[in-house]
Design an enzyme around this catalytic site. Structure first.
Site, PDB file in Angstrom:
ATOM      1  N   ARG A  97      -4.010   2.922 -12.684  1.00  0.00           N
ATOM      2  CA  ARG A  97      -5.033   2.617 -11.681  1.00  0.00           C
ATOM      3  C   ARG A  97      -5.859   3.804 -11.220  1.00  0.00           C
ATOM      4  O   ARG A  97      -6.795   3.626 -10.467  1.00  0.00           O
ATOM      5  CB  ARG A  97      -4.382   1.902 -10.498  1.00  0.00           C
ATOM      6  CG  ARG A  97      -3.738   0.584 -10.905  1.00  0.00           C
ATOM      7  CD  ARG A  97      -3.376  -0.296  -9.741  1.00  0.00           C
ATOM      8  NE  ARG A  97      -2.858  -1.574 -10.214  1.00  0.00           N
ATOM      9  CZ  ARG A  97      -1.563  -1.839 -10.438  1.00  0.00           C
ATOM     10  NH1 ARG A  97      -0.649  -0.919 -10.225  1.00  0.00           N
ATOM     11  NH2 ARG A  97      -1.197  -3.037 -10.866  1.00  0.00           N
TER      12      ARG A  97
ATOM     13  N   GLY B 147       9.972  -3.666  -9.127  1.00  0.00           N
ATOM     14  CA  GLY B 147      11.116  -4.082  -8.324  1.00  0.00           C
ATOM     15  C   GLY B 147      11.758  -5.336  -8.893  1.00  0.00           C
ATOM     16  O   GLY B 147      12.877  -5.698  -8.518  1.00  0.00           O
TER      17      GLY B 147
ATOM     18  N   TRP C 123       3.941  -0.155  -5.759  1.00  0.00           N
ATOM     19  CA  TRP C 123       3.105   0.168  -6.916  1.00  0.00           C
ATOM     20  C   TRP C 123       1.616   0.289  -6.634  1.00  0.00           C
ATOM     21  O   TRP C 123       0.837   0.420  -7.584  1.00  0.00           O
ATOM     22  CB  TRP C 123       3.350  -0.829  -8.040  1.00  0.00           C
ATOM     23  CG  TRP C 123       3.323  -2.272  -7.647  1.00  0.00           C
ATOM     24  CD1 TRP C 123       4.400  -3.039  -7.318  1.00  0.00           C
ATOM     25  CD2 TRP C 123       2.182  -3.124  -7.537  1.00  0.00           C
ATOM     26  NE1 TRP C 123       3.998  -4.317  -7.012  1.00  0.00           N
ATOM     27  CE2 TRP C 123       2.650  -4.395  -7.144  1.00  0.00           C
ATOM     28  CE3 TRP C 123       0.821  -2.933  -7.746  1.00  0.00           C
ATOM     29  CZ2 TRP C 123       1.788  -5.481  -6.935  1.00  0.00           C
ATOM     30  CZ3 TRP C 123      -0.039  -4.005  -7.545  1.00  0.00           C
ATOM     31  CH2 TRP C 123       0.453  -5.272  -7.139  1.00  0.00           C
TER      32      TRP C 123
ATOM     33  N   ASN D 190       7.946  -7.597  -3.225  1.00  0.00           N
ATOM     34  CA  ASN D 190       8.872  -8.691  -2.949  1.00  0.00           C
ATOM     35  C   ASN D 190      10.325  -8.251  -3.129  1.00  0.00           C
ATOM     36  O   ASN D 190      10.615  -7.321  -3.878  1.00  0.00           O
ATOM     37  CB  ASN D 190       8.581  -9.870  -3.880  1.00  0.00           C
ATOM     38  CG  ASN D 190       8.625  -9.470  -5.338  1.00  0.00           C
ATOM     39  OD1 ASN D 190       7.685  -8.850  -5.821  1.00  0.00           O
ATOM     40  ND2 ASN D 190       9.707  -9.787  -6.029  1.00  0.00           N
TER      41      ASN D 190
ATOM     42  N   ASP E 159       7.665 -14.787  -4.208  1.00  0.00           N
ATOM     43  CA  ASP E 159       7.048 -13.630  -4.887  1.00  0.00           C
ATOM     44  C   ASP E 159       5.765 -13.175  -4.202  1.00  0.00           C
ATOM     45  O   ASP E 159       4.792 -12.813  -4.851  1.00  0.00           O
ATOM     46  CB  ASP E 159       6.784 -13.964  -6.368  1.00  0.00           C
ATOM     47  CG  ASP E 159       6.573 -12.696  -7.215  1.00  0.00           C
ATOM     48  OD1 ASP E 159       6.707 -11.586  -6.675  1.00  0.00           O
ATOM     49  OD2 ASP E 159       6.260 -12.835  -8.407  1.00  0.00           O
TER      50      ASP E 159
ATOM     51  N   ASP F  11       4.696 -10.402  -2.857  1.00  0.00           N
ATOM     52  CA  ASP F  11       4.761  -8.969  -2.589  1.00  0.00           C
ATOM     53  C   ASP F  11       3.544  -8.496  -1.803  1.00  0.00           C
ATOM     54  O   ASP F  11       2.446  -9.026  -1.952  1.00  0.00           O
ATOM     55  CB  ASP F  11       4.953  -8.128  -3.855  1.00  0.00           C
ATOM     56  CG  ASP F  11       4.190  -8.639  -5.063  1.00  0.00           C
ATOM     57  OD1 ASP F  11       3.930  -9.841  -5.147  1.00  0.00           O
ATOM     58  OD2 ASP F  11       3.852  -7.822  -5.925  1.00  0.00           O
TER      59      ASP F  11
ATOM     60  N   TRP G 190     -10.263 -11.097  -9.506  1.00  0.00           N
ATOM     61  CA  TRP G 190      -9.164 -10.156  -9.698  1.00  0.00           C
ATOM     62  C   TRP G 190      -9.760  -8.784 -10.007  1.00  0.00           C
ATOM     63  O   TRP G 190      -9.410  -8.158 -11.010  1.00  0.00           O
ATOM     64  CB  TRP G 190      -8.247 -10.649 -10.832  1.00  0.00           C
ATOM     65  CG  TRP G 190      -7.440 -11.866 -10.471  1.00  0.00           C
ATOM     66  CD1 TRP G 190      -6.872 -12.145  -9.256  1.00  0.00           C
ATOM     67  CD2 TRP G 190      -7.078 -12.960 -11.319  1.00  0.00           C
ATOM     68  NE1 TRP G 190      -6.196 -13.346  -9.305  1.00  0.00           N
ATOM     69  CE2 TRP G 190      -6.302 -13.862 -10.558  1.00  0.00           C
ATOM     70  CE3 TRP G 190      -7.344 -13.259 -12.666  1.00  0.00           C
ATOM     71  CZ2 TRP G 190      -5.792 -15.052 -11.089  1.00  0.00           C
ATOM     72  CZ3 TRP G 190      -6.831 -14.438 -13.191  1.00  0.00           C
ATOM     73  CH2 TRP G 190      -6.058 -15.322 -12.408  1.00  0.00           C
TER      74      TRP G 190
END
Lengths: 574, 574
Positions: free
Chosen positions: A143, A204, A256, A274, A317, A319, A475
């Site tokens: 990233r 995770g 992350w 999560n 989920d 997160d 996204w």
């Protein structure tokens, strides 16, 4: 520029002198690439550069640049393209210092490019072990980088942090943060704070225990390491209530995405993922702190000062790695956060108390929120190992996915990418094995295919001001500018500009592969440029495969950086 | 457009009717994609389309379109990009029918795209066997398709020809032309002539015997097959003078680039590759016909009518596959051909007699040409198995590589990409083994690194009018337009426009990877567009590895189609 140069010369003249002596051949400008703490703190006011992952420590992704505006954006044309030489989903954030673009591709390749021409100045291909473990659809992503003093910092898929000379790409130090064989990946842009390089880890979901690490920026030596999942006896340890007291060891809570930093409060804000297993909550009764939280930490020691947990005992989920965007809300220092659980939050960043929370997509898993914004769970949407729970909204893709939003101080709006998909889930009992997936699910399928929207919310209240509906979820990162433009991409490959006050679509360009990275704007020779990576496939295909976005099933991977500027009628430079 | 439609309706109304009934959703225009023989013969006058590999049967690569001109070319901007999803060298020629672009990438992927937006209409991924044999640096290339009636034709790496419905991409027939296990690759754009689809093969260097094949366009049935290397007793067989009479069986003479066609003479012109083994001439005494020749054939029977051989008994790998461009020279019907051997030729296309030949790069292997343009070989540059022969110019890369030149009837100039590299070679005795490389060389290394140029030659005399020098060889196709523009790319990734009368560089754009394909120009909604594939690496790296272009050693592969048009200030279409 000149002014900053003189200022920073006063602070560390010796190192700068080295920079000044650089041959003009290597870099487009003779000015140094040295980045000081003051420059990072003033990054919001810096017109020419993009020095931090979220542009500034507040992660606002707002640039005051206004040369490109709603009237002339129709004259925005592509100036050059750089092809990465890899094909994947590309989620990088191009970052810019003094006319040099530093962009990462999938697999953590790092390219230093002349911002004027796209000419490659240097590249770094981090060698990866052949037995690297990651999650195929998006795992190889990277990233972005961090700048600090004379170095550029890259976190790698095999959990190393590499410091490179910003001018030459030469490796200065390399630190092994954790064992890649445990499926500990690093793919975030590190955060430079007060002489430390702070990094988090991904996956995770592979039976690991999340953590944050600070390394000394000069030497790479570890300064502190903080677990996101407390052990029994530690504060928060009481929220892991399995009788055998072992769930915390594999409890997830990855870190992350790059956090934010408030220099005045000297507090670091970092999102936590999560709990694991993601869906089989039976093995981990309790709130499972600090999963699905934002942590406020002392950046000098790593000590957790306070936190806010969005989804206690998450089994869906959700997160909470998405950005914490720092701004003032209702006269208080706050952070804003859009969560995968579908709510959008304003939290007091001095104490972790909720200022407001509003739903921004369809939500079925919760019936509402209590007075401190703790969710009132819909018992019909809890999971079982024996039957499928249907129509859980948002889906695992998230109501507000992690892709970074932007905030404009001019409009007072925050620009939030949203996704509307609902899902069916059934839990499964699973034994944790470090380095192996640990989802705790036997059914994961879409109930309703999804669309998306870019939504402008009043940051003071969370009220929706406008909605730009999209066929597919957005996204991609979002960028807001000083001329009331908002930029974001689509999984279909279009890079788009909207009016920041109305949501009107003003301009678009087809890049030929999905856009999932972060747009950056900066100056080249005094002219405003906009860079965005293009490369799709991963998230589109995985959601398509599960029925979430069936029209994206053939979304092709890609790998290129597109750099735009205003069209000018000028002769070619010889 | 309308006019052509009515005309072709008269010829085959029934099939067209099917096209008319197509839903408007699938194609940008409701007009049919049917291509008649007359349309192919008139392709030079067709403004909107690009129907043949070389644009017309004469392979002129000249378009009368003149909207983009030397004055406004500075306003040429990128309209959209399509990423192929593969990374290699990209040598495709985009071809256009009625607003639909058909472009092939490496590995023979075929994409049908809406010319206005880049939207994928359909794609065809030819399944390839895992044990396919090719030459890694450029072997996976594909150069384009053919249009005939309602079908699109693709030649594949495993030596199949596939006919697809132009509207849907559905396979209509597939013919296995040869055994891929013998390293017979096909990567050329097929040539449609009078109801036949004509294809050649690559890798005469793998101990094979070259051939041309014509298939029935409707059924895929083989109509004729002509060997380029005659057997003993056949005309030309006497030019293979090894006592055991077996060299011809592995004699090479590949046919890997699309030929030209003269409808009036009903003659097909096709280039033939080097003899094999390329460098060990001792095993094949004689002229080695028809290696390094252009053949003139009857397209109905495949019978060779006459030929011109450029390099008798070639030991330097001077294959003559580069285009034969048909035009009139000195009042005669001629073909023009720039050869890897460094000379540029005008040949009478009614009888194969040489009209003129001129050197266009530095040449050391020949001392000159005799009156019928047969080379006078420099004995110092012949090869030995015992010692290295140095400074052979041109190199194996070719003085005029195969990348297609263009001819403008407005200027009367032919625009020729040239390369200046010289090489050291030493022969080696080798046993031929079909499917395995058979170069017959033990030393292949560069003597002098190379530069290149785009040269404008007067087609009537071969006189050089202007030279646009380049750091690197031009290894891209060339396009000339009706407004006196010439387009070509560079291995460094720039797509460039030159003034056709002066060679002045007028415009350039960095695509981020080397340009090795052919530019096409066409109309979309009445507006002139220009498409060019970008994707480098292969030829640059292999030449760099041998020392020919050391600055290109890191040339990265790529895979995208770039489509340009004039900048317009207009609102976005919603």
């Amino acid at each position: 520029m000149k002014k900053r140069y003189l200022k920073s010369l006063g602070m560390s003249g010796l190192i700068l002198l080295g920079g000044v002596l650089l041959p003009a051949l290597v870099f487009p400008q003779a000015e140094p690439l040295y980045v000081t703490d003051q420059m990072l703190r003033d990054a919001d006011k810096d017109l020419g550069n993009w020095l931090l992952y979220g542009r500034d420590y507040a992660s606002s992704r707002f640039s005051p640049l206004a040369q490109i505006n709603p009237t002339n954006v129709k004259n925005l044309v592509l100036k050059w393209v750089f092809q990465f030489g890899v094909l994947d989903v590309q989620q990088g954030q191009p970052m810019v210092n003094n006319g040099v673009l530093y962009v990462t591709s999938s697999f953590g390749r790092l390219f230093a490019l002349d911002g004027r021409t796209g000419k490659l100045l240097w590249r770094y291909d981090h060698p990866l072990p052949e037995d690297i473990v990651t999650w195929a659809p998006t795992g190889a992503t990277n990233r972005g980088v961090a700048f600090y003093h004379d170095k550029v910092y890259l976190a790698t898929l095999d959990a190393h942090v590499v410091a490179l000379d910003a001018r030459t790409g030469k490796v200065v130090w390399e630190t092994v943060v954790d064992e890649y064989k445990k499926a500990i990946n690093m793919n975030l842009a590190p955060l430079p704070v007060n002489g430390k390089i702070i990094v988090g880890m991904a996956w995770g979901d592979f039976a690991s225990r999340g953590f944050l690490v600070a390394l000394d920026a000069e030497t790479g030596k570890e300064v502190w390491r903080t677990s996101t999942i407390p052990a029994p006896g530690e504060p928060g340890g009481e929220t892991w209530q399995d009788p055998e007291q072992k769930a915390w060891r594999y409890g997830g809570g990855a870190t992350w995405l790059t956090g934010s930093y408030d220099p005045e409060l000297n507090l670091l804000y970092w999102g936590v993922g999560n709990p694991a297993p993601a869906h089989d909550g039976l093995v981990r009764p309790g709130d499972n702190l600090y999963s699905d939280s934002t942590l406020a930490l002392d950046p000098d020691t790593g000590k957790i000062q306070f936190y806010f947990q969005y989804t206690p005992h998450d089994v869906w989920d959700y997160d909470s790695n998405g950005p914490t965007l720092l701004t003032d809300v209702q006269g208080r220092k706050a952070w804003l956060h859009g969560d995968k659980n579908g709510f959008f939050y304003a939290i007091d960043r001095t104490n972790g108390k909720c200022l407001y929370a509003v739903p921004v997509v369809r939500i079925t898993w919760a019936k509402g929120l209590d007075t401190n914004c703790r969710p009132i769970v819909n018992p019909e949407k809890l999971l079982s190992r024996d039957r499928v729970t249907t129509d859980i909204a948002p889906s695992r893709a998230g109501g507000v996915p992690w892709y970074p939003m932007a905030y404009s101080p001019r409009t007072g709006y925050v620009y939030v990418p949203t996704t509307e998909i609902s899902i069916d889930l059934q839990a499964r009992s699973e034994a944790p094995k470090p380095g192996y997936p640990y989802p705790g699910a036997q059914v994961i399928r879409t109930s309703r295919p999804g669309n998306g929207a870019l939504k402008a919310l009043d940051a003071q209240t969370g009220q929706v001001i406008w909605v730009a509906n999209q066929r597919s979820p957005i996204w991609s990162g979002v960028l807001a500018t000083g001329s009331d433009l908002v930029f974001a991409g689509t999984p279909e490959g279009e890079f788009r500009a909207y009016h920041a006050r109305t949501g009107e679509l003003l301009w678009r360009f087809q890049t030929g592969s999905g856009i999932h990275g972060g747009p950056a704007t900066f100056l080249v020779d005094g002219k405003q440029s906009i860079a965005v990576p293009s490369g799709g496939g991963g998230p589109s295909r995985i959601n398509a495969a599960r029925g979430g976005t069936p029209w994206l099933k053939d979304a092709a991977p890609g790998g290129a950086l597109f750099v735009f500027g205003l069209h000018e009628e000028e002769s070619v430079a010889h």
